[in-house]
Scaffold this motif. Structure first.
Motif, PDB file in Angstrom:
ATOM      1  N   ASP A  49      -6.943   6.646  10.656  1.00 53.50           N
ATOM      2  CA  ASP A  49      -6.430   7.805   9.523  1.00 53.50           C
ATOM      3  C   ASP A  49      -7.793   7.973   8.791  1.00 53.50           C
ATOM      4  O   ASP A  49      -7.755   7.766   7.628  1.00 53.50           O
ATOM      5  CB  ASP A  49      -5.424   6.986   8.580  1.00 53.50           C
TER       6      ASP A  49
ATOM      7  N   GLU B 113      -2.153  13.607   6.020  1.00 51.12           N
ATOM      8  CA  GLU B 113      -1.626  12.597   5.125  1.00 51.12           C
ATOM      9  C   GLU B 113      -2.233  11.476   5.357  1.00 51.12           C
ATOM     10  O   GLU B 113      -2.603  10.945   6.196  1.00 51.12           O
ATOM     11  CB  GLU B 113      -0.161  12.722   5.412  1.00 51.12           C
ATOM     12  N   ASN B 114      -2.525  10.594   4.230  1.00 52.38           N
ATOM     13  CA  ASN B 114      -2.897   9.416   4.045  1.00 52.38           C
ATOM     14  C   ASN B 114      -4.208   9.215   4.662  1.00 52.38           C
ATOM     15  O   ASN B 114      -4.256   8.476   5.709  1.00 52.38           O
ATOM     16  CB  ASN B 114      -1.834   8.335   4.615  1.00 52.38           C
TER      17      ASN B 114
ATOM     18  N   ASP C 215      -3.037  11.747   0.047  1.00 52.76           N
ATOM     19  CA  ASP C 215      -1.830  11.093  -0.164  1.00 52.76           C
ATOM     20  C   ASP C 215      -0.823  11.679   0.689  1.00 52.76           C
ATOM     21  O   ASP C 215      -1.179  12.361   1.843  1.00 52.76           O
ATOM     22  CB  ASP C 215      -1.396  11.342  -1.661  1.00 52.76           C
ATOM     23  N   GLU C 216       0.501  11.338   0.607  1.00 51.66           N
ATOM     24  CA  GLU C 216       1.594  11.687   1.737  1.00 51.66           C
ATOM     25  C   GLU C 216       1.677  13.158   1.711  1.00 51.66           C
ATOM     26  O   GLU C 216       2.422  13.405   2.582  1.00 51.66           O
ATOM     27  CB  GLU C 216       2.627  10.715   1.086  1.00 51.66           C
TER      28      GLU C 216
ATOM     29  N   GLY D 129      -6.992   0.419   3.767  1.00 52.07           N
ATOM     30  CA  GLY D 129      -5.740   1.135   4.248  1.00 52.07           C
ATOM     31  C   GLY D 129      -5.138   0.284   5.320  1.00 52.07           C
ATOM     32  O   GLY D 129      -3.990   0.301   5.341  1.00 52.07           O
TER      33      GLY D 129
ATOM     34  N   ARG E 295      -1.499  -1.341   5.538  1.00 49.55           N
ATOM     35  CA  ARG E 295      -0.193  -0.861   6.420  1.00 49.55           C
ATOM     36  C   ARG E 295      -0.008  -2.028   7.171  1.00 49.55           C
ATOM     37  O   ARG E 295       1.329  -1.981   7.580  1.00 49.55           O
ATOM     38  CB  ARG E 295      -0.996  -0.060   7.697  1.00 49.55           C
TER      39      ARG E 295
END
Length: 76
Positions: free
Chosen positions: A11, A22-23, A40-41, A70, A74
């Motif tokens: 990501d 996103e993210n 962000d989302e 991150g 997760r």
């Protein structure tokens, strides 16, 4: 890139010109400076997440630090 592969970090955008997703953690070079921030989302830049560096190594260290954070989030 070796750290990203070995630690299975994901990501991110690494100095690529494209729309944010996103993210993600983003690393870009703009006007002889290195920019690191997160999205962000909704794929928007997170307020106050941007760091600006004149030194590429500092920017890369911050970038990897954010990718590792991150991954930890997760896995929770």
């Amino acid at each position: 890139m070796r750290i990203i592969c070995v630690e299975k970090l994901k990501d991110y955008i690494l100095n690529e010109v494209r729309e944010n997703r996103e993210n993600e953690v983003v690393l870009r070079q703009e006007n002889d400076k290195w920019i690191v921030y997160v999205t962000d989302e909704r794929a928007s830049k997170v307020t106050n997440s941007q760091g600006t560096y004149e030194d590429e190594e500092e920017a890369l260290n911050n970038f990897i630090k954010r990718l590792r954070a991150g991954k930890i989030l997760r896995e929770l």
